[in-house]
Scaffold this motif. Structure first.
Motif, PDB file in Angstrom:
ATOM      1  N   LYS A  79       0.870  -1.285  -0.041  1.00 23.16           N
ATOM      2  CA  LYS A  79       0.108  -0.058   0.179  1.00 23.16           C
ATOM      3  C   LYS A  79       0.903   1.314  -0.101  1.00 23.16           C
ATOM      4  O   LYS A  79       0.551   2.188  -0.710  1.00 23.16           O
ATOM      5  N   MET A  80       2.003   1.198   0.670  1.00 21.95           N
ATOM      6  CA  MET A  80       2.984   2.455   0.793  1.00 21.95           C
ATOM      7  C   MET A  80       3.405   2.537  -0.811  1.00 21.95           C
ATOM      8  O   MET A  80       3.519   3.924  -1.302  1.00 21.95           O
ATOM      9  N   LEU A  81       3.827   1.654  -1.295  1.00 24.43           N
ATOM     10  CA  LEU A  81       4.307   1.564  -2.658  1.00 24.43           C
ATOM     11  C   LEU A  81       3.467   2.224  -3.521  1.00 24.43           C
ATOM     12  O   LEU A  81       3.668   3.080  -4.591  1.00 24.43           O
ATOM     13  N   ALA A  82       2.122   1.840  -3.674  1.00 24.52           N
ATOM     14  CA  ALA A  82       1.191   2.252  -4.365  1.00 24.52           C
ATOM     15  C   ALA A  82       0.853   3.753  -4.117  1.00 24.52           C
ATOM     16  O   ALA A  82       0.663   4.401  -5.200  1.00 24.52           O
ATOM     17  N   ASN A  83       0.751   4.219  -2.879  1.00 26.54           N
ATOM     18  CA  ASN A  83       0.494   5.511  -2.443  1.00 26.54           C
ATOM     19  C   ASN A  83       1.747   6.674  -2.846  1.00 26.54           C
ATOM     20  O   ASN A  83       1.342   7.537  -3.015  1.00 26.54           O
ATOM     21  N   LYS A  89      -3.375   8.964  -2.963  1.00 25.14           N
ATOM     22  CA  LYS A  89      -3.024   8.350  -1.811  1.00 25.14           C
ATOM     23  C   LYS A  89      -3.873   8.064  -0.596  1.00 25.14           C
ATOM     24  O   LYS A  89      -3.875   8.447   0.709  1.00 25.14           O
ATOM     25  N   SER A  90      -5.159   7.604  -0.937  1.00 21.48           N
ATOM     26  CA  SER A  90      -6.109   7.322  -0.123  1.00 21.48           C
ATOM     27  C   SER A  90      -6.058   5.789   0.422  1.00 21.48           C
ATOM     28  O   SER A  90      -5.594   4.824  -0.338  1.00 21.48           O
ATOM     29  N   ILE A  91      -6.685   5.689   1.402  1.00 27.07           N
ATOM     30  CA  ILE A  91      -7.136   4.265   1.881  1.00 27.07           C
ATOM     31  C   ILE A  91      -8.466   4.394   2.506  1.00 27.07           C
ATOM     32  O   ILE A  91      -8.759   5.232   3.267  1.00 27.07           O
TER      33      ILE A  91
END
Length: 317
Positions: A79-83, A89-91
């Motif tokens: 998730k960090m890499l995707a953001n 940059k949402s979750i």
């Protein structure tokens, strides 16, 4: 007039706010470390699985520990890499709570596994004659189940309490994952019960496991120093040194993060220390265990297809 509290549906993980070029560079570096971590820990699992010689409690615990490291690093790094490369940059709210639960469950399980591994080394070195009868495969299986189940059950109450925290204001988390401190800072009402429970649970897990491990390796070191100098002493010291190095990496960074009073007030320091124990320790663990252990190195050579240096028996005779 009743007050309506609107719960947020998503959060923004601020991550590493910097220029686009630096974000791309960070993405490449973190992706490489992540892939090498997966490769290293998977290699250890395959080595233990394929080598009959390594079907012992110490290596069974190590294989489970390596699988835990894969789950641990995968709970937040993808998730960090995707953001990093994403514009939003949402979750989601649910995703954030699940990330919180799984990350800290793995973190707790890591402390339990390190304790189980120190118990195994204590028996092997301090009680060598009783080791085969005490550390059976049956007991080893129970320890593995306890470590996995204990990790998930320990964080269940904090996770339930976090799900009841009201989030109705700002939704920007100044972090790269849903950590406890930044999440509680976004609460639109005081939550002393949740804060106290989370602090108590984390402190108990950290200090009880650390003190147990420290006590075990102190007794092991005393026993090793009483052994006459030779190959047996060197092998025992090398194995325990690698274990204690992993313990130092993990607990050193965790204590700086969750015990040091000033670390949480500086987001930059918080991100760096968190990044260290969630990426660096799983990356270094396979190197530490494989480079300092001859049996593991031989098994890894077979898994990776490297030529063996063993002398044929007919020539040796």
């Amino acid at each position: 007039v009743s007050k309506i509290v609107v719960t947020l549906k998503s959060f923004i993980l601020l991550g590493f706010p910097c220029r686009r070029e630096i974000q791309i560079l960070l993405s490449v570096i973190f992706s490489l470390i992540y892939l090498l971590t997966l490769l290293g820990n998977t290699s250890i699992i395959c080595a233990v699985w394929s080598s009959q010689k390594l079907h012992t409690p110490m290596y069974i615990l190590l294989a489970n520990f390596s699988f835990l490291e894969i789950c641990y690093v995968s709970s937040d790094v993808p998730k960090m890499l995707a953001n990093i490369i994403s514009q939003t940059k949402s979750i989601s709210y649910t995703g954030c709570l699940l990330q919180f639960y799984f990350f800290f469950s793995m973190c707790a399980a890591e402390g339990y596994f390190l304790s189980a591994m120190s118990f195994d080394r204590f028996l092997a070195i301090c009680r060598p004659l009783h080791y085969p009868t005490i550390m059976t495969h049956h007991l080893c299986a129970h320890l593995v189940v306890f470590c996995w189940a204990g990790g998930f059950l320990s964080i269940l109450m904090p996770a339930v309490l976090m799900s009841q925290v009201p989030f109705c204001g700002p939704n920007i988390i100044d972090h790269f994952f849903c950590d406890l401190g930044p999440l509680l800072a976004l609460s639109c009402a005081p939550v002393p019960k949740t804060t106290l429970t989370c602090a108590t649970v984390s402190s108990l897990i950290i200090f009880i496991t650390f003190l147990y491990i420290l006590g075990s390796y102190t007794l092991v070191l005393q026993a090793v120093l009483r052994v006459p100098a030779g190959s047996g002493r060197n092998k025992a010291f090398s194995t325990c040194a690698s274990h204690f190095l992993v313990v130092s990496l993990f607990y050193g960074s965790v204590m700086v993060m969750y015990v040091s009073p000033g670390s949480r007030s500086h987001p930059g320091t918080q991100k760096f220390v968190t990044l260290f124990y969630c990426m660096a320790t799983p990356f270094f663990n396979p190197l530490i265990y494989s480079l300092r252990n001859k049996d593991m190195k031989d098994a890894l050579k077979k898994v990776l297809g490297a030529p063996s240096k063993e002398i044929p028996k007919n020539i040796e005779k």
